[in-house]
Design an enzyme around this catalytic site. Structure first.
Site, PDB file in Angstrom:
ATOM      1  N   LYS A  31      29.112  27.142  58.137  1.00 34.44           N
ATOM      2  CA  LYS A  31      29.502  26.621  56.821  1.00 34.44           C
ATOM      3  C   LYS A  31      30.017  25.217  57.004  1.00 34.44           C
ATOM      4  CE  LYS A  31      29.867  28.337  52.586  1.00 34.44           C
ATOM      5  NZ  LYS A  31      29.068  29.490  52.126  1.00 34.44           N
TER       6      LYS A  31
HETATM    7  N1  GLU Z   1      26.149  28.978  50.097  1.00 32.98           N
HETATM    8  C1  GLU Z   1      25.367  30.159  49.919  1.00 32.98           C
HETATM    9  C2  GLU Z   1      26.122  31.369  50.465  1.00 32.98           C
HETATM   10  O1  GLU Z   1      27.331  31.361  50.581  1.00 32.98           O
HETATM   11  C3  GLU Z   1      23.960  30.038  50.449  1.00 32.98           C
HETATM   12  C4  GLU Z   1      23.825  29.728  51.903  1.00 32.98           C
HETATM   13  C5  GLU Z   1      22.407  29.419  52.316  1.00 32.98           C
HETATM   14  O2  GLU Z   1      21.500  29.539  51.504  1.00 32.98           O
HETATM   15  O3  GLU Z   1      22.230  29.057  53.473  1.00 32.98           O
HETATM   16  O4  GLU Z   1      25.548  32.391  50.714  1.00 32.98           O
END
Ligand code: GLU
Length: 424
Positions: free
Chosen positions: A114
Site C-alpha cells: 500500500k
Molecule cells: N485500493 C483497493 C483496495 O484496497 C484496490 C487495490 C488494487 O486494485 O490493487 O483493495
C-alpha cells in the site's frame, strides 16, 4: 506457541494493531509455528519519501509519501495509493498487510502493498496533484514495476492519478509500460468494469450472505456509510437487485428516507455538487453515528477505518455487515458483534472485487488484449462467490467469525507458499 500477545489495543484503535490482533487469533487457530508467524507479520519493505512540490502560488510545500510492501510471497505486491491527511506509516502498514490477506483470500497471484501521501487532495489543484503524483512516482521508480509492485487507486486517487503515474514511469523506462499500474482510464489500458469492481464485489458478497441468512433482498433495508467510489457503486448495484437503500452518507452527514433513497439521483446530485452530498434533499439529515445504528438488515461501511467501535458495537441493529472499506470495524468491536449474532463479511473478502479486476487489467495489459465487460463481471462474480464459500465453510468448521476464517484461509495459503519457496 511462544509468541507474545500483540501490544494491547488503545482507545482509538491503531489499524496495524487491529490487523495484528486478528492475525494473532487466526494464527493460533491454525497452530502456526513461531518462525512463520514472525515472518508473515513483518512487512518486507517500508519506504518513506519527502516530496517538495511547487504549489500554484509559487511556494514550495513538502509532503511525505509512503510505500509499504508487506509481502511478495505469492507474487508481485499489489495495492492502492491513498491521498488523505490521516495517512501514517502505521495505517499504510496495516493496509499493506490487508492487501496480502485479500489477494490470498481471492486466490490471485499477488503479494500485498500500500502507498499513501499525507495531503488534503480536495484543497489542491489538478496541477499540484499532478506534480505530487509524478514526484512520488519518480521517488518510487525502483520499487514499482509490473513484476515487482503494482499500485492502483485508493481513497483520494482515481484513474487520473494512475494515468500520471503510468506516464511518468513509462518516460523513465523509454517505453509505455501499461502493466505497472491498474485502475487506469480505459483509453490507457484500463479494464472495463474496474471502476465499479469494488462496489460490485460488495453487492455479490451481500447477496450470497443474504441467501445464507434467508434474507430476501426484495424486502431488505440497507444503510451505506460512505458515498465515494465503493459506497455509491455498491448502493447502486444493490438497488438494481431490489434492496431498499434507506440511508447514505458522506463527510457532510447522513441522509435517510424510509421509503428508500433514489441512488441514481443521489449519484447525479453528488457529481454536480463538487463530489459531496451537502444539501441533498431526497432524505432527512441525520448524523453518521446514527446511520451506523439504524435498524436495517444490511449495513455497508464503505468509508474508512474504525467506524464500528467498542462504543457503538452494542447498539448496532443490522443483521449483516458487509465491509466495503478496509478496516471499518475495530478489533475491540469484533467480539461484541460476534456475540450479538451479527454476520460480518470482512473487508479482506467483501471488498476484494477491486483488486480482482485490477488483476484482470494487469493480465489484459500483458496480453495486449481487451476483455468485454460481460467477461470481466462474470469472472469477478465467480471469484467472489468461490472465495465467500471457502471462507464460510472454514467459519462453520472452526466455529469462528467469517473474519477469522478469512484470515485463516489467507494465512495458511501464504504460509504454505512461503514454506515451499523456502527462505535463507
Ligand atoms: N485500493 C483497493 C483496495 O484496497 C484496490 C487495490 C488494487 O486494485 O490493487 O483493495
Amino acid at each position: 506457541m511462544a509468541y507474545l500477545e500483540p501490544a494491547p489495543i488503545k482507545d482509538k484503535e491503531n489499524p496495524f494493531e487491529s490487523m495484528m490482533s486478528r492475525f494473532h487469533t487466526a494464527a493460533h487457530k491454525l497452530g502456526l509455528d513461531d518462525e512463520t508467524y514472525e515472518i508473515l507479520k513483518s512487512p518486507t519493505k517500508q519506504v518513506i519519501v519527502t516530496l517538495p512540490i511547487t504549489m500554484d502560488d509559487g511556494s514550495k510545500k513538502v509532503f511525505e509519501g509512503y510505500r509499504v510492501i508487506h509481502s511478495n510471497t505469492l507474487g508481485p505486491s499489489k495495492g492502492g495509493i491513498r491521498y488523505d491527511p490521516d495517512v501514517s506509516l502505521d495505517e499504510v502498514k496495516a493496509l499493506a498487510a490487508w492487501m496480502t490477506w485479500k489477494c490470498a483470500v481471492v486466490d490471485i497471484p499477488y503479494g500485498g502493498a500500500k502507498g499513501g501521501i499525507r495531503c488534503k487532495p480536495w484543497t489542491m489543484s489538478a496541477g499540484e496533484l499532478e506534480r505530487l503524483t509524478r514526484a512520488y512516482t519518480v521517488s518510487m521508480y525502483e520499487i514499482f514495476g509490473p513484476d515487482l509492485d503494482i499500485p492502483a487507486p485508493d481513497m483520494g486517487t482515481g484513474p487520473r492519478e494512475m494515468a500520471w503515474l503510468m506516464d511518468e514511469y513509462s518516460k523513465a523506462n523509454g517505453k509505455t509500460v501499461s502493466a505497472v499500474v491498474t485502475g487506469k482510464p480505459l483509453v490507457l489500458g484500463g479494464s472495463l468494469g474496474r471502476v465499479e469492481a469494488t462496489g460490485r464485489g460488495v453487492m455479490v458478497s451481500s447477496l450470497v450472505a443474504m441467501e445464507k441468512l434467508k434474507i430476501n433482498p426484495a424486502h431488505a433495508k440497507c444503510a451505506v456509510q460512505g458515498f465515494g467510489n465503493v459506497g455509491s457503486n455498491a448502493a447502486s448495484l444493490l438497488e438494481d437487485r431490489g434492496v431498499k437503500i434507506i440511508a447514505i452518507s458522506d463527510h457532510t452527514g447522513a441522509y435517510i428516507s424510509e421509503k428508500g433513497i433514489d441512488i441514481k439521483a443521489a449519484i447525479e446530485f453528488k457529481n454536480k455538487n463538487n463530489g459531496t452530498l451537502e444539501g441533498f434533499e431526497l432524505g432527512d439529515k441525520i448524523s453518521n453515528e446514527e446511520l451506523i445504528e439504524l435498524d436495517v438488515d444490511l449495513l455497508v461501511p464503505a468509508a474508512k477505518e474504525d467506524v464500528i467501535t467498542l462504543k457503538n458495537a452494542q447498539n448496532i441493529k443490522a443483521k449483516l455487515i458487509v465491509e466495503g472499506a478496509n478496516g471499518p470495524t475495530g478489533a475491540k468491536a469484533d467480539p461484541v458483534i460476534f456475540d450479538k449474532g451479527i454476520t460480518v463479511v470482512p473487508d479482506i473478502l467483501a471488498n476484494a472485487g477491486g483488486v480482482t479486476v485490477s488483476y484482470f487489467e494487469w493480465v489484459q495489459n500483458r496480453l495486449g488484449y481487451k476483455w468485454t465487460q460481460e467477461r470481466v463481471n462474470r469472472r469477478c462474480d465467480r471469484i467472489m462467490k468461490d472465495a465467500f464459500e471457502k471462507v464460510f465453510k472454514i467459519s462453520e468448521k472452526y466455529n469462528v467469525s467469517m473474519r477469522i476464517a478469512a484470515y485463516m484461509v489467507a494465512i495458511s495459503k501464504v504460509a504454505d507458499t512461503y514454506k515451499l519457496r523456502g527462505g535463507y
